[in-house]
Enzyme design. Sequence first.
Site, PDB file in Angstrom:
ATOM      1  CG  HIS A  70      -7.694   7.906  -2.864  1.00  3.86           C
ATOM      2  ND1 HIS A  70      -7.336   7.375  -4.071  1.00  3.86           N
ATOM      3  CD2 HIS A  70      -7.465   6.945  -1.940  1.00  3.86           C
ATOM      4  CE1 HIS A  70      -6.923   6.124  -3.879  1.00  3.86           C
ATOM      5  NE2 HIS A  70      -6.984   5.841  -2.600  1.00  3.86           N
ATOM      6  CD  GLN A 130      -5.319  10.817   2.045  1.00  6.99           C
ATOM      7  OE1 GLN A 130      -6.092   9.928   2.347  1.00  6.99           O
ATOM      8  NE2 GLN A 130      -4.038  10.778   2.357  1.00  6.99           N
ATOM      9  CG  HIS A 158     -10.173   9.264   0.404  1.00  7.19           C
ATOM     10  ND1 HIS A 158     -11.215   8.427   0.123  1.00  7.19           N
ATOM     11  CD2 HIS A 158      -9.256   8.522   1.058  1.00  7.19           C
ATOM     12  CE1 HIS A 158     -10.934   7.210   0.596  1.00  7.19           C
ATOM     13  NE2 HIS A 158      -9.768   7.259   1.177  1.00  7.19           N
ATOM     14  CD  GLU A 169      -2.640   4.160  -1.445  1.00  7.72           C
ATOM     15  OE1 GLU A 169      -3.216   5.258  -1.355  1.00  7.72           O
ATOM     16  OE2 GLU A 169      -1.861   3.717  -0.604  1.00  7.72           O
ATOM     17  CG  LEU A 172     -11.253   5.087  -3.192  1.00  6.52           C
ATOM     18  CD1 LEU A 172     -10.638   6.470  -3.276  1.00  6.52           C
ATOM     19  CD2 LEU A 172     -11.020   4.473  -1.843  1.00  6.52           C
ATOM     20  NE  ARG A 206      -4.597   6.844   0.037  1.00  4.31           N
ATOM     21  CZ  ARG A 206      -5.485   6.268   0.816  1.00  4.31           C
ATOM     22  NH1 ARG A 206      -6.168   6.989   1.683  1.00  4.31           N
ATOM     23  NH2 ARG A 206      -5.697   4.983   0.748  1.00  4.31           N
ATOM     24  CG  PHE A 219      -2.354   0.117   0.894  1.00  7.45           C
ATOM     25  CD1 PHE A 219      -3.061  -0.996   0.475  1.00  7.45           C
ATOM     26  CD2 PHE A 219      -3.027   1.347   0.968  1.00  7.45           C
ATOM     27  CE1 PHE A 219      -4.404  -0.908   0.144  1.00  7.45           C
ATOM     28  CE2 PHE A 219      -4.367   1.438   0.630  1.00  7.45           C
ATOM     29  CZ  PHE A 219      -5.059   0.315   0.221  1.00  7.45           C
ATOM     30  NE  ARG A 261      -6.922   8.115   6.055  1.00  4.99           N
ATOM     31  CZ  ARG A 261      -7.209   7.066   5.269  1.00  4.99           C
ATOM     32  NH1 ARG A 261      -6.571   5.929   5.419  1.00  4.99           N
ATOM     33  NH2 ARG A 261      -8.133   7.177   4.333  1.00  4.99           N
TER      34      ARG A 261
HETATM   35  C1  LIG Z   1     -14.362   4.868  -0.332  1.00  2.19           C
HETATM   36  C2  LIG Z   1     -13.461   4.841   0.851  1.00  2.19           C
HETATM   37  C3  LIG Z   1     -12.517   3.846   0.993  1.00  2.19           C
HETATM   38  C4  LIG Z   1     -11.687   3.805   2.099  1.00  2.19           C
HETATM   39  N1  LIG Z   1     -10.778   2.803   2.205  1.00  2.19           N
HETATM   40  C5  LIG Z   1      -9.994   2.746   3.309  1.00  2.19           C
HETATM   41  C6  LIG Z   1      -9.073   1.678   3.486  1.00  2.19           C
HETATM   42  O1  LIG Z   1      -8.969   0.780   2.661  1.00  2.19           O
HETATM   43  N2  LIG Z   1      -8.330   1.667   4.602  1.00  2.19           N
HETATM   44  C7  LIG Z   1      -8.431   2.634   5.550  1.00  2.19           C
HETATM   45  O2  LIG Z   1      -7.738   2.546   6.542  1.00  2.19           O
HETATM   46  N3  LIG Z   1      -9.301   3.652   5.411  1.00  2.19           N
HETATM   47  C8  LIG Z   1     -10.083   3.732   4.317  1.00  2.19           C
HETATM   48  N4  LIG Z   1     -10.959   4.775   4.181  1.00  2.19           N
HETATM   49  C9  LIG Z   1     -11.150   5.711   5.275  1.00  2.19           C
HETATM   50  C10 LIG Z   1     -12.022   5.104   6.349  1.00  2.19           C
HETATM   51  O3  LIG Z   1     -12.908   4.183   5.777  1.00  2.19           O
HETATM   52  C11 LIG Z   1     -12.846   6.138   7.102  1.00  2.19           C
HETATM   53  O4  LIG Z   1     -12.017   7.162   7.499  1.00  2.19           O
HETATM   54  C12 LIG Z   1     -13.461   5.517   8.322  1.00  2.19           C
HETATM   55  O5  LIG Z   1     -14.214   4.398   7.959  1.00  2.19           O
HETATM   56  C13 LIG Z   1     -14.312   6.463   9.134  1.00  2.19           C
HETATM   57  O6  LIG Z   1     -14.902   5.715  10.186  1.00  2.19           O
HETATM   58  P1  LIG Z   1     -15.631   6.393  11.406  1.00  2.19           P
HETATM   59  O7  LIG Z   1     -16.001   5.297  12.341  1.00  2.19           O
HETATM   60  O8  LIG Z   1     -14.807   7.484  11.933  1.00  2.19           O
HETATM   61  O9  LIG Z   1     -16.909   7.054  10.787  1.00  2.19           O
HETATM   62  P2  LIG Z   1     -18.050   6.509   9.795  1.00  2.19           P
HETATM   63  O10 LIG Z   1     -17.887   5.101   9.436  1.00  2.19           O
HETATM   64  O11 LIG Z   1     -18.166   7.523   8.738  1.00  2.19           O
HETATM   65  O12 LIG Z   1     -19.332   6.567  10.693  1.00  2.19           O
HETATM   66  C14 LIG Z   1     -19.901   7.764  11.135  1.00  2.19           C
HETATM   67  C15 LIG Z   1     -21.072   7.429  11.978  1.00  2.19           C
HETATM   68  O13 LIG Z   1     -21.557   8.603  12.607  1.00  2.19           O
HETATM   69  C16 LIG Z   1     -22.939   8.692  12.461  1.00  2.19           C
HETATM   70  N5  LIG Z   1     -23.326  10.101  12.480  1.00  2.19           N
HETATM   71  C17 LIG Z   1     -22.737  11.115  11.828  1.00  2.19           C
HETATM   72  N6  LIG Z   1     -23.386  12.275  12.084  1.00  2.19           N
HETATM   73  C18 LIG Z   1     -24.387  11.978  12.935  1.00  2.19           C
HETATM   74  C19 LIG Z   1     -25.405  12.737  13.557  1.00  2.19           C
HETATM   75  N7  LIG Z   1     -25.546  14.056  13.367  1.00  2.19           N
HETATM   76  N8  LIG Z   1     -26.279  12.096  14.354  1.00  2.19           N
HETATM   77  C20 LIG Z   1     -26.191  10.753  14.558  1.00  2.19           C
HETATM   78  N9  LIG Z   1     -25.236  10.003  13.990  1.00  2.19           N
HETATM   79  C21 LIG Z   1     -24.356  10.604  13.192  1.00  2.19           C
HETATM   80  C22 LIG Z   1     -23.248   7.992  11.170  1.00  2.19           C
HETATM   81  O14 LIG Z   1     -24.562   7.534  11.138  1.00  2.19           O
HETATM   82  C23 LIG Z   1     -22.249   6.848  11.216  1.00  2.19           C
HETATM   83  O15 LIG Z   1     -22.782   5.770  11.934  1.00  2.19           O
HETATM   84  C24 LIG Z   1     -11.793   4.810   3.075  1.00  2.19           C
HETATM   85  C25 LIG Z   1     -12.722   5.820   2.936  1.00  2.19           C
HETATM   86  C26 LIG Z   1     -13.538   5.856   1.824  1.00  2.19           C
HETATM   87  C27 LIG Z   1     -14.486   6.980   1.665  1.00  2.19           C
END
Ligand SMILES: Cc1cc2nc3c(=O)[nH]c(=O)nc-3n(C[C@H](O)[C@H](O)[C@H](O)COP(=O)(O)OP(=O)(O)OC[C@H]3O[C@@H](n4cnc5c(N)ncnc54)[C@H](O)[C@@H]3O)c2cc1C
Lengths: 236, 585
Positions: B244, B242, B357, B257, B254, B288, B115, B399
């Site tokens: 991507h 960031q 991203h 990578e 997306l 990235r 990666f 990141r």
């Molecule tokens: C397409 C894509 C691919 C990725 N691939 C990778 C990868 O391969 N490896 C890696 O390490 N990272 C990757 N990332 C980054 C990573 O996936 C995210 O940064 C990470 O999943 C975010 O997780 P989180 O738990 O912080 O929030 P999220 O999973 O975004 O969850 C947010 C939560 O908060 C809740 N919420 C938000 N606002 C409110 C509100 N006002 N009231 C109530 N609930 C609310 C939502 O309902 C949700 O449940 C990727 C990101 C994307 C977009």
Amino acid sequence: MDIQLKILRFNPEKDKQPYFQDFNLKNVSDDWRLLDVLHEIKWNYDGTLTFRRSCAHGICGSDGMKINGRNRLACSLLLKDINTKKPITIEPLPALPIIKDLVVDMTNFFDKYEVVKPYLINNSPPPPDGERLQSNEDAEKLFESAKCILCACCTTSCPSTWTNENYIGPAALVKAYRFIYDTRDEGADERMDILDTPDGIWRCHTIFNCVEACPKEINITWHISQLKKKISSREY
Amino acid sequence: MIHSYDVVIVGAGGAGLRAAVEIPKEYSCAVISKVFPPRSHTGTAQGGVCAALSNMEEDSWENHVFDTVKGSDYLGDQDSIEVMCKDAIRAIIELEHMGMPFSRNEEGKIAQRYFGGHTKPADQNDPYGKRIPVKRSCYSADRTGHVMLHTLFENTIKNQVTFFSEYFVTDLLMENGVCKGVVAFDIANLEVHIFKAKAVMFATGGYGRVFRITSNAHVGTGDGMALVYNAGLPLEDMEFFQFHPTGLWKLGILVSEAARGEGGILKNKDGERFMARYAPTVMDLAPRDMVSRSIINEIREGRGIRGSDGTDYVLLDVSHLGKEVIDEKLPEITGFARTYLGVEPTKEPIPIQPTAHYAMGGIPTNVNCEVLLNEKGDIVKGLYAAGECACVSVHGANRLGTNSLLDLVVFGRRGGKAISEYLKTAKFLEVDESAAKKTNEFISWLFSSNGNEKISDIRTELQNAMMENCGVFRTEEGLKKMIDKLEELKKRYRNISLQDKSKVFNTELVEAIELENLLKNAEATVYGAYQRQESRGAHSREDFPKRDDNSWMKHTFAFQKFESSPELKYKPVVVTKYQPMERKY
Ligand SMILES: Cc1cc2nc3c(=O)[nH]c(=O)nc-3n(C[C@H](O)[C@H](O)[C@H](O)COP(=O)(O)OP(=O)(O)OC[C@H]3O[C@@H](n4cnc5c(N)ncnc54)[C@H](O)[C@@H]3O)c2cc1C
Ligand code: FES
């Protein structure tokens, strides 16, 4: 191109019955997702049109709906891939109560999912400083079932679900498969006891609607038939 | 209606669910999420989650620390990075024990792949000399986030965690610097609920929807960050966003990578592997920020390809990997190219462009996920944050891929542990029905406001302007324009009106609130970017092309000032072992 749509509308605050509303859109592009079409209506014509969506690329499972008679994800279907000569009909997923427009109440669906104990059951202590070993071949046997995004397209397309709301349904069965066939899991018997009941696996009559509905191309009926074989050959 | 829980976790993505699993049974815990937990954005993550397991080749957590520090362009706090990378190995093994289905190597251990930015020394005896890519990313085909989210959700079901799904959190309740709960409404019927809590954790994810081309879900509006900012608390390093390098052209969806990790290469219109010019050693696997800048550069110099809609793209070629590798290791992302662009990746290259991203910035916390009150490091009692909405800071200015999923499970757990410790002595503070006042008033205002502005117009203009002026490259002039635009949009927001006046599942109302949050997050981002007169990681100022360690080895803390521009303060970066070096790959 120009398109016509018939969208099922229902707002419980003012409507007694759901009804179809017609929309005509001009100058849309055939590489639009159906979700883009819904957004176009919501953002530019009718802010009251209500649907769920999040990822917009077929991985979160929010926007299952019935499009031209078939359950699909609005975000994974492009205009060019459907017949646009006739009005496109969009309805909520069948067999679940409508909350508003295309939004249905998923409670019953998630309750059934929980019934099959959708988590790894293993009471033996794992190796103290490493992973449980599993061959890649065994791991890959789970991947197809683990792809499930819980969109409910399959379960709500199943005639057995329509006739018996207690039938556990294909999505929950696929989840059961995901764990029963995991070499790390020890809960197969508990789960098979649950499946081997009147509202369990035997209500599946291999009608294949689920396979056709699954947006992730999971061969659901195959998974269910493996489970059926395993349950039939169980020794007590 | 007033609920009481020892702890309320806002967000059911990877970070929120991991924290919920950690709360001992004797404490009551509620998880609130605006979408059903398995719909959370974590499920879209594709490529992997990293740890120096050494399952494929020799590696060490120290290598991982070095890469993360360097990848962060020396803005990451080195003590926090050390905590994360050291704990990574345990955290991934734990996910496996929880039931996460991983791809495996020949010994049956978790498989790992290359990666971007993950390397090790070419020569063991020269730890800081030439570095070569290392297989550190643990994966499950290209659905790593999906199976991780589901595994964590499954574990919360096993633990019988209480969920309030499709509840939207609107307000944070504070008393004398101590957090005492949140306010939310039930999207199904707009009923306002007050959640009294001894501890609150935000795990609300990122705000990629502030940009037009983004890989983020529609719900990625950074609500948690905006709520904290509204409560007078700071946001850290928001100028670091960031891009991507490989989003599907026009759509931003997306292409992980992992495609390059498995051997995919980037090409310009002449079919040239252009990354060889920008990063001679690691080429397509450079971090990235560098790859995104290289792509924009190719396009600016006329080596991009002009698409049917007048926008430009370059190509990502995986066709030489063969159908078997593509179907086994990259099935999902190649499926996206087929479905959305009608491109057959086994035969032809995929049109791509950089896509917004990941938010490196967010709610400032220490390594125990306690939210910081100020740049001095004082904490807000009872308030925690983890995941993308938080800024520890382990990602600094850029990141590395696979470090976010890792961040979620490492800090989700640490936050859960810290909360459990805090609950031993914490007490409920007084909360009454009046706590709902602000939310009720805002909802009434949204219903009664009858100006002539449309939510979608304001949002689209914001997204376009951010893309143009605050994207991969920035200048003083562009950022000034952006500030003016933002002030205009904020004014116009006061004049919006809703067509949907119903109380049932009113998604138009939800979008209106999300738009307000986007405007807040944009504010912290743009002002931070305007002030920071250097180029570091994802923040690339064409008028200040060099990194300036003398003046800018510091984190931005933005405080909202409501009637004027935000107040910016700064906190020094924690440097332990690694002195800043030039960042070459
Ligand atoms: C397409 C894509 C691919 C990725 N691939 C990778 C990868 O391969 N490896 C890696 O390490 N990272 C990757 N990332 C980054 C990573 O996936 C995210 O940064 C990470 O999943 C975010 O997780 P989180 O738990 O912080 O929030 P999220 O999973 O975004 O969850 C947010 C939560 O908060 C809740 N919420 C938000 N606002 C409110 C509100 N006002 N009231 C109530 N609930 C609310 C939502 O309902 C949700 O449940 C990727 C990101 C994307 C977009
Ligand atoms: S919006 Fe996520 S599956 Fe369609």
